[in-house]
Design a protein around this motif. Structure first.
Motif, PDB file in Angstrom:
ATOM      1  N   GLU A 601       0.829  -1.203   0.000  1.00 12.54           N
ATOM      2  CA  GLU A 601       0.000   0.000   0.000  1.00 12.54           C
ATOM      3  C   GLU A 601       0.872   1.264   0.000  1.00 12.54           C
ATOM      4  N   ASP A 602       2.048   1.181   0.617  1.00  7.27           N
ATOM      5  CA  ASP A 602       2.907   2.375   0.661  1.00  7.27           C
ATOM      6  C   ASP A 602       3.297   2.816  -0.745  1.00  7.27           C
ATOM      7  N   GLN A 605       0.300   4.165  -2.609  1.00 10.91           N
ATOM      8  CA  GLN A 605      -0.010   5.543  -2.226  1.00 10.91           C
ATOM      9  C   GLN A 605       0.985   6.522  -2.845  1.00 10.91           C
ATOM     10  N   ASN A 615      -4.800  19.045 -12.787  1.00 11.46           N
ATOM     11  CA  ASN A 615      -4.617  20.021 -11.716  1.00 11.46           C
ATOM     12  C   ASN A 615      -3.843  21.255 -12.173  1.00 11.46           C
ATOM     13  N   ASP A 616      -3.750  21.423 -13.484  1.00 14.35           N
ATOM     14  CA  ASP A 616      -2.991  22.529 -14.057  1.00 14.35           C
ATOM     15  C   ASP A 616      -1.544  22.497 -13.562  1.00 14.35           C
ATOM     16  N   ASP A 617      -1.027  21.279 -13.478  1.00 12.89           N
ATOM     17  CA  ASP A 617       0.348  21.068 -13.032  1.00 12.89           C
ATOM     18  C   ASP A 617       1.125  20.571 -14.253  1.00 12.89           C
ATOM     19  N   GLU A 690      -8.039  20.707  -7.862  1.00 17.80           N
ATOM     20  CA  GLU A 690      -7.870  22.161  -7.936  1.00 17.80           C
ATOM     21  C   GLU A 690      -9.062  22.870  -8.552  1.00 17.80           C
ATOM     22  N   PRO A 692     -12.603  23.345 -11.218  1.00 16.46           N
ATOM     23  CA  PRO A 692     -12.916  23.278 -12.644  1.00 16.46           C
ATOM     24  C   PRO A 692     -12.036  24.153 -13.530  1.00 16.46           C
ATOM     25  N   ALA A 694      -8.831  24.667 -13.134  1.00 12.78           N
ATOM     26  CA  ALA A 694      -7.594  23.912 -13.340  1.00 12.78           C
ATOM     27  C   ALA A 694      -7.824  22.773 -14.331  1.00 12.78           C
ATOM     28  N   LEU A 696      -9.932  22.749 -16.835  1.00 13.19           N
ATOM     29  CA  LEU A 696      -9.934  23.302 -18.198  1.00 13.19           C
ATOM     30  C   LEU A 696      -8.532  23.701 -18.641  1.00 13.19           C
ATOM     31  N   ASN A 697      -7.759  24.275 -17.725  1.00 11.15           N
ATOM     32  CA  ASN A 697      -6.389  24.648 -18.100  1.00 11.15           C
ATOM     33  C   ASN A 697      -5.567  23.414 -18.484  1.00 11.15           C
ATOM     34  N   SER A 796     -17.002  21.844  -6.927  1.00  8.55           N
ATOM     35  CA  SER A 796     -17.717  22.544  -5.870  1.00  8.55           C
ATOM     36  C   SER A 796     -17.732  24.036  -6.133  1.00  8.55           C
TER      37      SER A 796
END
Lengths: 798, 308
Positions: A601-602, A605, A615-617, A690, A692, A694, A696-697, A796
């Motif tokens: 599991e480590d 994760q 996430n626009d990353d 992040e 909506p 992010a 779309l970006n 949200s």
């Protein structure tokens, strides 16, 4: 509104419930269709009868005669509320199955728990008799007999791709049909016959047979209309209510006139269209519709208004009647196909908005009437595809949002500025590209052209990555199933994994193409479509059936690709966890993955916590862009029989849930069998943290022109579209447009509602959700597919 | 703990950056929440915003009971009960966060992150196109952002240079000098008005409101201002009180009053940071009363919004 409520009660849902999940049974003890639905045997019966009578004739003529026999003999009826008429089946609860394509699948289905309600004992007996004729003759039989032993194992679905047989699309040339009527097309065929009698081309006999078949099928459709005219006349004679009597007389007049002659009014145009629409499905069953409803019918409406034949309210009323008709089409699918079509009825979409061939906005009042009809009726079909371009009026955005707000899942939004360059890259001249329409989910086609764009199947990109991590060897059996790619223990960077992945994509695309190539040759030989050929441009003119030639800009064969975002996140996780952080070696990671992460599991994760697309990353998004492009490039190296590249398509449907079952754990931390990201652009569920903007970006970094026509699902709570935040939502949409993201469809529903609907389905029989590319009644979905929709990130409102 | 060295670098302590905010000023915004607040409102929905130090925050639902956190805790502040349920002894916890690094599942986190002005600008700039299309921008909220005035001034100056619309969401409880530094950089102020009676204000928030009222004039003299008013039935929602707030708004040239009806969204956060929620029974005004108050504000010639 009252009329709409009454009309809704007339609708019988033909939605298919998913009873399999990929290779596994899932809720297969529940009916695949609602209990009132019946398998209608008329098409099978009259096709079989006709085939028996025409043994020895050429296939194109036999096909035309089979269709003509069906249209002449099938039971017809008119319902009390109708002003637009026509059914494919002999009663209101019917669905049919094209027995000439495949008889085993319905035979199996009606004898299983999932399909036992479809036929009574007498029906089952008749089906058995009909099947006996088709043994060895159906397209499916012929295909299985034709494919070599070495290819058989790819024909059986094992998790990498699901090849499908019935997949031709195409949009009739309604503009021309409305100009000439079917009689004009018959005349064109006769003129061509006269011409070849003079010129005697080298394929004279083939052309002559084809043109004669065209005439047989067109005359049969005219006759089909006249049967309704006669029926309506008889019914009018018996009708006591004067209002209804005059409606029946109107039906009788209209059906005597169309589809033979050009329609003169909106109602005539609707009836003409509907006859064509019905019959093309009856000739060769497939999905989609793709009519540009406002562009095609707007002029009729405006003329009726101007000449005082109709007011707006009446137009809305007949539009609603047409809307109800769209819900009367349905097919029997196989249980495996139910796994990708959970909740689907017939995947019909109508297109509104966009531009004409010169680039002028086509929005007219009928555009708004279509939205109003959809809003009033709140049905799963037809979905509306809204084309947005720079000249789209704000009012259209706003009215579309009002429909979206109801939670019905459409209009789905198509971004012309993003899609037109892609369509042009496919070889379509700009003037035709600007006329594009959407069939099915996000299929793009050019109305009236013999495009023959084909969906060859469902293609699981994530499984290709899995094969790349196993050198194409099934670890359970030791069998070499995929390409023999390099040993992962020799990989020194994530790019090595990407190369192996691309090789697997090309390998399996090639297998799919080989299966399809044989199928196409068989289809050309045994399953010509004279009627369809007559209603698109160029076939009569060239004397060639639709499959004998390609429109100069024929688009291509495509596969619905799923799990691509999981591949991207997986390769990102390998880069981060294996090659950068060096937490484990790649072989160790594969071993853990193959044990479904048990005891590790480590590391799982760590993989989950690696950067994720959405996430626009740039770390994750840039890899996503590369991975999606490489997958598409690999697919495009494989050419179909016309020499055109295979391509991806973003439709997704419920395959992101159904077919994910057969992909074991992947390096993004996903567990064995867990569902994939729900569309080709959507982040993995819950991995976009992040919000909506992010999302779309991130989407904007994936370029359509480098990949394909994508689908993006987003889910928002209903309070978001309240008056006070509507301007912000409009700005969100405008930005989506400006960011050049090709597509967007919205689920406006909150989690509490969905959870409650799972618990009290009887109270939520009307609840509609967007699956991917189509809308469905939530209660028709299996619990697992419902969970897939609940698990999608709810954006949200802060 | 924040080292002295960290304090010298102009960093801000941020507890959240919320993109796609549509309730913190016009349009689509990114709201930067700064940690630390001189008030302790009894209804506070963001109790993790109050302390000006990073804090341990726990999420029991994510805990798998693996015990990795307890194994590194030098203070023996973490223990596991029967059935694997984790227990934190908050008195013992020295906020070293060693346990957070051990947790694979996000069940232990640190709330409060030091960020440079450039970090913030980079994050805010990502959504520039959304601000442009919606008339939005960036909002600084808290906690009380003015409590980190130096940092705020630096980050706002950078944002101003780049042309972002800047909103300050403030309690108004700050030294006038801080306001003097910040206001020239701000396009819109959202000023919280909780109660006009000093005694009530002290009772409800722990601070005197006279400085807030003085600052209200300082702010409205210089910057476009909206009032925000958390509304609690029986506490500050009587027509007379709201009418006085509206009168003050009109006198000061405030354009709009946003009502924020009481909600219980933040209740679960108190135990997550090891704090006991103050004894407070709030209730939102009912719909009819909300409508009456809305009408009342409109009659004063002011714009009015609920939550927006």
């Amino acid at each position: 509104m009252k009329l709409a409520e009454q009309l809704k009660k007339k609708v019988v849902s033909r939605a298919v419930r998913n009873v399999k999940r990929g290779s596994a049974e899932e809720e297969s003890n529940r009916g695949m269709y609602r209990p009132e639905i019946r398998l209608d045997l008329q098409r099978s019966r009259f096709f079989t009868e006709s085939y028996k009578e025409t043994e020895g004739q050429t296939m194109v003529v036999r096909r035309a005669k089979a269709l003509a026999s069906l249209l002449a003999k099938m039971d017809i009826f008119i319902r009390d509320h109708e002003r637009i008429v026509g059914y494919q089946t002999s009663d209101i609860n019917g669905i049919f199955h094209p027995i000439d394509q495949n008889w085993k699948s319905p035979a199996r289905l009606v004898n299983s728990e999932a399909g036992s309600s479809l036929l009574d004992e007498a029906g089952k007996k008749e089906l058995d008799e009909l099947c006996a004729y088709w043994a060895g003759k159906s397209m499916s039989d012929r295909h299985q007999a034709a494919i070599p032993q070495s290819l058989k194992k790819y024909w059986t679905y094992e998790g990498t791709f699901l090849w499908t047989q019935l997949s031709e699309l195409g949009i009739p040339d309604y503009e021309r049909l409305f100009e000439t009527g079917l009689k004009g097309r018959i005349q064109a065929a006769k003129d061509k016959l006269a011409e070849i009698d003079e010129t005697i081309p080298v394929d004279y006999l083939e052309q002559k047979d084809f043109l004669e078949a065209v005439i047989i099928s067109l005359e049969a459709v005219i006759h089909f209309g006249k049967r309704y005219s006669t029926l309506a006349e008889t019914m009018a004679g018996e009708e006591k209510d004067p209002k209804r009597r005059s409606e029946l007389e109107e039906i009788s007049r209209i059906c005597a006139w169309v589809p033979e002659n050009p329609p003169r009014t909106l109602l005539e145009a609707f009836q003409f269209f509907y006859f064509i629409h019905l019959v093309r499905y009856m000739e060769y069953s497939t999905l989609g519709i793709g009519i540009r409803i406002d562009k095609i019918f707007g002029p009729f409406y405006e003329r009726d208004l101007a000449e005082g034949r109709l007011n707006r309210e009446e137009a809305l009323e007949i539009m609603q009647l047409l809307w109800v008709k769209f819900n009367e089409l349905g097919l029997v699918y196989s249980p495996t196909v139910s796994s990708v079509y959970g909740g689907v009825a017939s995947l019909q979409a109508v297109t509104i908005g966009g531009t004409d061939k010169d680039g002028n906005d086509v929005t007219n009042d009928l555009t708004y009437l279509a939205l109003e009809a959809a809003k009033n009726l709140h049905l799963i079909e037809p979905s509306i595809a809204l084309r947005l371009h720079e000249g789209t009026p704000d009012k259209l955005y706003s009215n579309a949002l009002d429909v979206i707000k109801t939670g019905v899942g459409y209009p789905s939004l198509f971004n012309d500025e993003s899609l037109l360059p892609l369509i042009e890259k496919w070889g379509v001249p700009p003037v035709d590209a600007r006329d594009y329409a959407v069939t099915g989910c996000v299929y793009i086609e050019i109305p009236g052209k013999n495009v023959m764009r084909r969906a060859v199947g469902y293609f699981v990109l994530a499984k290709c990555l899995w094969w790349a991590l196993h050198q194409g060897v099934n670890p359970k059996t030791g069998e070499q199933h995929g390409a023999r790619t390099a040993d992962p223990s020799t990989f020194t960077s994530w790019e090595d994994l990407l190369d192996a992945y691309a090789e697997q994509v090309a390998f399996f695309t090639n297998k799919m193409e080989q299966l399809d190539r044989i199928n196409l040759e068989l289809i050309e030989k045994y399953c010509p479509r004279p009627f369809y050929s007559a209603i698109v441009e160029g076939c009569i003119e060239s004397g060639k059936e639709a499959r004998k030639w390609v429109y100069p800009s024929m688009i291509h064969s495509f596969a619905i690709v799923i799990g691509g975002i999981n591949v991207a996140d997986s390769i990102t996780a390998v880069r981060k966890v294996v090659f950068e952080d060096k937490r484990v070696s790649l072989p160790e990671l594969i071993e853990m993955m193959d044990k479904n992460w048990e005891g590790h599991e480590d590391i799982r994760q760590a993989c989950i916590n690696a950067p994720k697309y959405g996430n626009d990353d740039d770390y994750a998004d840039s890899i996503a862009r590369i991975v999606l492009c490489r997958g598409e490039e690999a697919m495009e190296t494989i050419r179909d029989r016309y020499g055109l590249p295979h391509r991806g398509d973003g439709s997704a449907v419920s395959a992101t849930y159904g077919l994910a079952y057969d992909t074991p754990a992947t390096p993004d931390g996903r567990l064995d069998g867990d569902f994939f990201s729900d569309s080709t652009l959507a982040p993995s569920p819950g991995q976009d943290k992040e919000g909506p903007t992010a999302v779309l970006n991130s989407c904007a970094k994936i370029k359509s022109i480098e990949t394909y026509n994508h689908l993006l699902n987003q889910k928002f709570p209903p309070r978001f579209l309240e008056e006070d935040t509507k301007p912000a939502f409009m700005a969100y949409l405008k930005t989506w447009k400006e960011l050049n993201v090709p597509h967007l469809q919205l689920n406006i529903v909150d989690k509490e509602t969905l959870v409650s609907a799972q618990e009290y389905p009887e109270e939520y029989s009307d609840l509609i959700v967007r699956v991917a590319g189509f809308s469905a009644y939530f209660v028709d979905l299996s619990k697992g597919l419902q969970d897939h929709i609940i698990a999608r990130t709810e954006q949200s409102l802060a | 703990m924040i080292s002295a060295q960290d304090r010298e670098v102009p960093k801000g302590l941020v507890f959240n950056i919320q993109k796609f905010s549509v309730h913190d000023g016009p349009g689509i915004r990114t709201t930067v929440f700064l940690k630390g607040c001189p008030l302790s409102c009894r209804w506070c929905a963001n109790p993790e915003s109050q302390s000006s130090e990073p804090q341990l925050m726990i999420r029991d639902l994510k805990c798998t009971g693996c015990g990795a956190c307890a194994s590194v805790c030098t203070e023996k502040a973490i223990s596991f009960k029967e059935g694997g349920k984790r227990h934190i002894n908050w008195q013992r916890c020295n906020q070293c966060f060693a346990c957070v690094d051990m947790c694979l599942f996000g069940a232990l986190t640190v709330v409060g992150k030091l960020m440079t002005p450039v970090d913030i600008v980079e994050e805010v700039a990502k959504d520039r196109i959304f601000y442009r299309n919606s008339g939005g921008g960036v909002t600084f909220s808290g906690g009380e952002p003015l409590a980190q005035a130096q940092f705020l001034q630096e980050v706002m100056a950078l944002l101003k240079q780049d042309g972002f619309h800047i909103t300050l969401d403030t309690t108004g409880f700050a030294p006038p000098a801080a306001l003097d530094r910040i206001l020239p950089l701000v396009d819109l102020v959202l000023l919280d008005i909780k109660h006009l009676e000093t005694a009530q204000h002290v009772k409800l928030t722990g601070v005197d409101n006279r400085i807030i009222q003085e600052n209200a004039r300082r702010i409205t003299d210089r910057v476009q201002t909206w009032f925000r008013m958390p509304l609690m039935a029986g506490i500050n929602d009587d027509a007379d009180h709201v009418s006085r707030v509206a009168g003050l708004a009109r006198d000061l040239g405030v354009e709009k009053i946003s009502f924020l009806p009481y909600h219980e969204g933040g209740i679960s956060k108190w135990p997550q940071i090891g704090k006991i929620r103050p004894d407070f029974e709030g209730r939102a005004p009912d719909e009819d009363h909300m409508a009456a108050l809305t009408e009342l504000v409109s009659r004063n010639g002011l714009q009015v919004g609920i939550r927006i």
